[in-house]
Scaffold this motif. Structure first.
Motif, PDB file in Angstrom:
ATOM      1  N   MET A  41       0.847  -1.195   0.000  1.00 16.61           N
ATOM      2  CA  MET A  41       0.000   0.000   0.000  1.00 16.61           C
ATOM      3  C   MET A  41       0.881   1.243   0.000  1.00 16.61           C
ATOM      4  O   MET A  41       1.925   1.264   0.639  1.00 16.61           O
ATOM      5  N   SER A  42       0.439   2.280  -0.705  1.00 12.75           N
ATOM      6  CA  SER A  42       1.209   3.518  -0.774  1.00 12.75           C
ATOM      7  C   SER A  42       0.267   4.713  -0.834  1.00 12.75           C
ATOM      8  O   SER A  42      -0.667   4.725  -1.640  1.00 12.75           O
ATOM      9  N   TRP A  43       0.521   5.698   0.021  1.00 13.95           N
ATOM     10  CA  TRP A  43      -0.236   6.946  -0.031  1.00 13.95           C
ATOM     11  C   TRP A  43       0.745   8.057  -0.368  1.00 13.95           C
ATOM     12  O   TRP A  43       1.631   8.379   0.417  1.00 13.95           O
ATOM     13  N   GLU A  44       0.596   8.629  -1.561  1.00 12.85           N
ATOM     14  CA  GLU A  44       1.434   9.739  -2.009  1.00 12.85           C
ATOM     15  C   GLU A  44       0.659  11.031  -1.730  1.00 12.85           C
ATOM     16  O   GLU A  44      -0.165  11.450  -2.540  1.00 12.85           O
ATOM     17  N   ARG A  45       0.925  11.630  -0.570  1.00 15.05           N
ATOM     18  CA  ARG A  45       0.168  12.817  -0.157  1.00 15.05           C
ATOM     19  C   ARG A  45       0.270  13.948  -1.177  1.00 15.05           C
ATOM     20  O   ARG A  45      -0.722  14.579  -1.510  1.00 15.05           O
ATOM     21  N   GLY A  46       1.469  14.211  -1.652  1.00 14.50           N
ATOM     22  CA  GLY A  46       1.663  15.306  -2.601  1.00 14.50           C
ATOM     23  C   GLY A  46       0.891  15.100  -3.897  1.00 14.50           C
ATOM     24  O   GLY A  46       0.355  16.049  -4.469  1.00 14.50           O
TER      25      GLY A  46
END
Length: 155
Positions: A41-46
């Motif tokens: 899982m990956s959350w790329e905030r930008g």
């Protein structure tokens, strides 16, 4: 024994988008019983993107009787992400394997916002708050024989 090929099923890899609750229902059916690790899982905030690298069961495979059940690596990407929260899973356990049961959309009072809800086996869930629903499910590898050799079963 050789690796499965796209030609075996006479089907192309999936590359589907969703822009509303009804579209997410289609993605949910195709992603049901996908398995993935916490580290996938990956959350790329930008970029305001949440993605998961799944081992997706190929429910749409018309050739399964001929070559057996297959899985494929696929990316489920959700755009316009404001926040991500999880319930019932230990994100620090890097060996934890999760099973996706469904993908749904809960609309907010003010359209088009809301939350994409990923329901997991074992009472876990991931809630992804979005400004508007936008998701993509895309196969990124060739299909391979399901390790279990079986089609997932539900009670």
């Amino acid at each position: 024994m050789s690796d499965a090929r796209f030609d075996d099923g006479r089907e192309a890899p999936l590359n589907l988008g969703a822009e509303d609750a009804e579209d997410l229902t289609v993605l949910s059916a195709l992603a049901q019983d996908a398995v993935f690790g916490v580290g996938d899982m990956s959350w790329e905030r930008g970029a305001r993107r949440f993605s998961i690298l799944l081992n997706r069961f190929r429910w749409e495979d018309a050739g399964a009787e001929r070559h057996g059940p297959e899985r494929v690596r696929a990316i489920l990407a959700i755009e316009n992400v404001v926040s991500v929260a999880s319930l019932g899973l230990d994100r620090s356990d890097k060996d934890l394997v999760l099973s996706l049961l469904s993908v749904s959309f809960e609309a907010a009072e003010e359209a088009p916002g809301g939350a994409v809800l990923l329901t997991l086996a074992g009472d876990g869930a991931i809630r992804i708050t979005v400004e508007a629903p936008q998701a993509r499910l895309r196969d990124v590898t060739r299909p391979y024989g399901a390790v279990s050799g079986r089609t997932p079963q539900h009670d």
